[in-house]
Design an enzyme around this catalytic site. Structure first.
Site, mmCIF file in Angstrom:
data_model
loop_
_atom_site.group_PDB
_atom_site.id
_atom_site.type_symbol
_atom_site.label_atom_id
_atom_site.label_comp_id
_atom_site.label_asym_id
_atom_site.label_seq_id
_atom_site.Cartn_x
_atom_site.Cartn_y
_atom_site.Cartn_z
ATOM 1 N N GLU A 105 11.175 -2.962 7.621
ATOM 2 C CA GLU A 105 12.127 -4.066 7.573
ATOM 3 C C GLU A 105 11.461 -5.342 7.053
ATOM 4 O O GLU A 105 10.283 -5.594 7.309
ATOM 5 C CB GLU A 105 12.723 -4.312 8.962
ATOM 6 C CG GLU A 105 13.635 -3.168 9.363
ATOM 7 C CD GLU A 105 14.390 -3.400 10.665
ATOM 8 O OE1 GLU A 105 15.559 -3.026 10.722
ATOM 9 O OE2 GLU A 105 13.805 -3.949 11.618
ATOM 10 N N CYS A 118 9.709 -12.776 5.505
ATOM 11 C CA CYS A 118 8.816 -12.243 6.533
ATOM 12 C C CYS A 118 8.580 -10.770 6.196
ATOM 13 O O CYS A 118 9.529 -9.985 6.182
ATOM 14 C CB CYS A 118 9.476 -12.401 7.905
ATOM 15 S SG CYS A 118 8.532 -11.642 9.234
ATOM 16 N N CYS A 125 3.374 -0.142 14.629
ATOM 17 C CA CYS A 125 2.260 -1.000 15.058
ATOM 18 C C CYS A 125 1.574 -0.345 16.248
ATOM 19 O O CYS A 125 2.232 0.240 17.112
ATOM 20 C CB CYS A 125 2.780 -2.380 15.451
ATOM 21 S SG CYS A 125 1.474 -3.525 15.967
ATOM 22 N N CYS A 129 2.058 -4.577 22.343
ATOM 23 C CA CYS A 129 2.532 -5.750 23.096
ATOM 24 C C CYS A 129 3.832 -5.385 23.812
ATOM 25 O O CYS A 129 4.735 -4.799 23.226
ATOM 26 C CB CYS A 129 2.748 -6.945 22.161
ATOM 27 S SG CYS A 129 1.226 -7.479 21.377
ATOM 28 N N CYS A 132 7.517 -6.440 22.429
ATOM 29 C CA CYS A 132 7.802 -6.323 20.999
ATOM 30 C C CYS A 132 8.355 -4.950 20.630
ATOM 31 O O CYS A 132 7.790 -3.922 21.010
ATOM 32 C CB CYS A 132 6.518 -6.597 20.219
ATOM 33 S SG CYS A 132 6.764 -6.552 18.440
ATOM 34 N N SER A 227 -1.072 -15.140 18.006
ATOM 35 C CA SER A 227 -0.092 -14.851 19.052
ATOM 36 C C SER A 227 -0.800 -14.959 20.385
ATOM 37 O O SER A 227 -1.585 -14.087 20.752
ATOM 38 C CB SER A 227 0.468 -13.439 18.849
ATOM 39 O OG SER A 227 1.169 -13.402 17.627
ATOM 40 N N HIS A 229 0.615 -16.413 23.800
ATOM 41 C CA HIS A 229 1.578 -15.983 24.832
ATOM 42 C C HIS A 229 1.161 -16.136 26.291
ATOM 43 O O HIS A 229 1.949 -15.838 27.188
ATOM 44 C CB HIS A 229 2.035 -14.530 24.594
ATOM 45 C CG HIS A 229 2.551 -14.273 23.219
ATOM 46 N ND1 HIS A 229 3.394 -15.148 22.557
ATOM 47 C CD2 HIS A 229 2.353 -13.241 22.357
ATOM 48 C CE1 HIS A 229 3.692 -14.649 21.362
ATOM 49 N NE2 HIS A 229 3.073 -13.512 21.208
ATOM 50 N N CYS A 346 11.908 -12.562 15.556
ATOM 51 C CA CYS A 346 10.552 -12.122 15.920
ATOM 52 C C CYS A 346 10.596 -11.014 16.961
ATOM 53 O O CYS A 346 11.275 -11.128 17.973
ATOM 54 C CB CYS A 346 9.771 -13.274 16.535
ATOM 55 S SG CYS A 346 9.556 -14.633 15.433
HETATM 56 N N1 SAH Z 1 0.960 -8.369 14.890
HETATM 57 C C1 SAH Z 1 1.087 -9.743 14.511
HETATM 58 C C2 SAH Z 1 2.322 -10.059 13.699
HETATM 59 C C3 SAH Z 1 3.655 -9.495 14.128
HETATM 60 S S1 SAH Z 1 4.541 -10.191 15.463
HETATM 61 C C4 SAH Z 1 0.994 -10.634 15.722
HETATM 62 O O1 SAH Z 1 0.918 -10.117 16.828
HETATM 63 O O2 SAH Z 1 0.944 -11.839 15.565
HETATM 64 C C5 SAH Z 1 5.118 -11.770 14.994
HETATM 65 C C6 SAH Z 1 5.285 -12.707 16.202
HETATM 66 O O3 SAH Z 1 6.449 -12.359 16.992
HETATM 67 C C7 SAH Z 1 4.113 -12.617 17.151
HETATM 68 O O4 SAH Z 1 3.754 -13.885 17.617
HETATM 69 C C8 SAH Z 1 4.685 -11.794 18.291
HETATM 70 O O5 SAH Z 1 3.959 -11.929 19.460
HETATM 71 C C9 SAH Z 1 6.092 -12.330 18.360
HETATM 72 N N2 SAH Z 1 7.019 -11.484 19.100
HETATM 73 C C10 SAH Z 1 6.951 -10.159 19.297
HETATM 74 N N3 SAH Z 1 7.994 -9.716 20.024
HETATM 75 C C11 SAH Z 1 8.739 -10.806 20.304
HETATM 76 C C12 SAH Z 1 9.955 -10.994 20.998
HETATM 77 N N4 SAH Z 1 10.612 -9.982 21.567
HETATM 78 N N5 SAH Z 1 10.448 -12.246 21.070
HETATM 79 C C13 SAH Z 1 9.807 -13.280 20.477
HETATM 80 N N6 SAH Z 1 8.664 -13.162 19.791
HETATM 81 C C14 SAH Z 1 8.122 -11.935 19.712
#
Ligand code: SAH
Length: 357
Positions: A105, A118, A125, A129, A132, A227, A229, A346
């Site tokens: 996507e 994006c 992946c 996390c 995600c 990232s 968090h 995201c």
């Molecule tokens: N693997 C990379 C890039 C992909 S995720 C990374 O971890 O940065 C892109 C961003 O979206 C990251 O900051 C991730 O933590 C965030 N993200 C993932 N799931 C999410 C969700 N359900 N709601 C909001 N942000 C989320």
């Protein structure tokens, strides 16, 4: 983890793996065409068709002889539109099919300052996390440089609009696909190709420390987004498996090293999950941790994913969190959840075609 050599779709008419000409630098393309017996001037033309005019398929290279087009097309990893969804805010989410049938996507967003895309860097992946959707089902394979480029070229063709900003924040951990990522960045910024400004590229990572250090050594002025968090290792470990490998302190140090080497401002992404990391005490801890470190903090109210229970707080909770951080002199923005109604925000990207989050 790259293309599977056993898949017949990845092979050319001689039964060999495709040369993947869209991933080649111009000198490499020249060498390849020379080996096939074509004159040197063709390399410039073909490079321009691929990277400047974004044709996506050699069949459309009109000043190239027909038999040469057929040969070239058989050496390309095409990225084709499977479906698209358009959000009420104008965001478009494309589902692209790759040569081996895998899907990825890509999200196209319109902003006042230009169009942004994006892109995904892997098919699936491996990072795990908890909040995600992209990591459900693990990592299938890395994307080639051509497949990262192909998402931008296809979005350009399909919308008829030039793209000025690229964020590598779709599915995948870009720093786990390092060589292809660097090749992608060098090609998309090539003056004879798409000529995207290198400063308009952002790479987001969950914090693969040795790779952040390596990226700094490339001296590419791209924006690095971490990232984060969570403000403590203890909390971060409950959300992100990578936190078991690298502490927050060593991760932030690696990012600061990146800033020293490139002079590029750092961003930290912080997804706000209600009752987990969005309380007053957590904001104070985060404020103390990040104070004076020069990061811009991007707050992302967590986007819902069906398989998980994470929920965003109220707008008042979010505003309160932001105000508390600002007391520490930190630059904070709240990210708009573009495309949330089509699961394009995201953490909502995934490989499958149907179903809801
Ligand atoms: N693997 C990379 C890039 C992909 S995720 C990374 O971890 O940065 C892109 C961003 O979206 C990251 O900051 C991730 O933590 C965030 N993200 C993932 N799931 C999410 C969700 N359900 N709601 C909001 N942000 C989320």
């Amino acid at each position: 983890m790259n293309y599977n050599a056993d898949n017949d779709n990845n092979k050319n008419s001689d039964g060999n793996m495709k040369a993947d000409i869209e991933s080649m630098y111009q000198e490499e393309l020249a060498g390849f065409l020379k080996d096939k017996g074509f004159p040197a001037f063709r390399a410039k033309q073909v490079f321009s068709w691929i990277h400047e005019k974004c044709v996506g398929s050699a069949e459309n290279m009109t000043n190239i002889p027909k038999d040469m087009r057929a040969l070239l097309d058989g050496e390309m990893y095409h990225v084709e539109e499977e479906t698209r969804q358009t959000s009420s805010d104008g965001t478009i989410k494309f589902l692209f099919r790759m040569e081996d049938g895998q899907m990825i996507e890509t999200v196209f967003m319109k902003y006042h300052h230009g169009n942004s895309v994006c892109i995904s860097s892997q098919c699936g992946c491996a990072m795990g996390c908890k909040f995600c959707a992209s990591t459900i089902g693990g990592c299938i394979r890395n994307l080639t440089a051509s497949e990262m480029l192909g998402q931008i070229y296809a979005a350009t063709r399909l919308t008829g609009e030039r793209i000025s900003n690229v964020v590598v924040m779709g599915t995948g951990e870009p720093l786990q696909n390092y060589d292809n990522l660097i090749r992608f960045i060098r090609l998309i910024t090539d003056e004879k190709g798409y000529n995207l400004s290198v400063r308009n590229i952002t790479v987001s990572t969950c914090g693969v420390v040795p790779m952040i250090e390596r990226l700094g050594d490339e001296k590419l002025p791209i924006t690095l987004a971490l990232s984060l968090h969570a403000p403590t290792d203890e909390l971060r470990r409950t959300l992100m498996p990578i936190a078991n490998k690298y502490s927050i302190e060593e991760t932030l140090k690696a990012c600061e090293g990146y800033f020293k080497k490139t002079g590029r401002r750092l961003t930290a992404e912080y997804s706000l999950m209600h009752g987990i990391n969005d309380g007053t005490e957590t904001a104070e801890l985060l404020g103390r941790l990040m104070k004076g470190r020069g990061f811009h903090i991007n707050l992302i109210p967590v986007n819902p994913v069906n398989e998980t229970d994470f929920k965003p707080g109220s707008s008042a909770d979010i505003q309160n969190f932001k105000n508390l951080l600002e007391k520490y002199g930190i630059n904070v923005t709240i990210r708009r959840g573009l495309g949330a109604d089509i699961d394009a925000a995201c953490g909502q990207l995934r490989r499958r075609r149907t179903g809801n989050n």
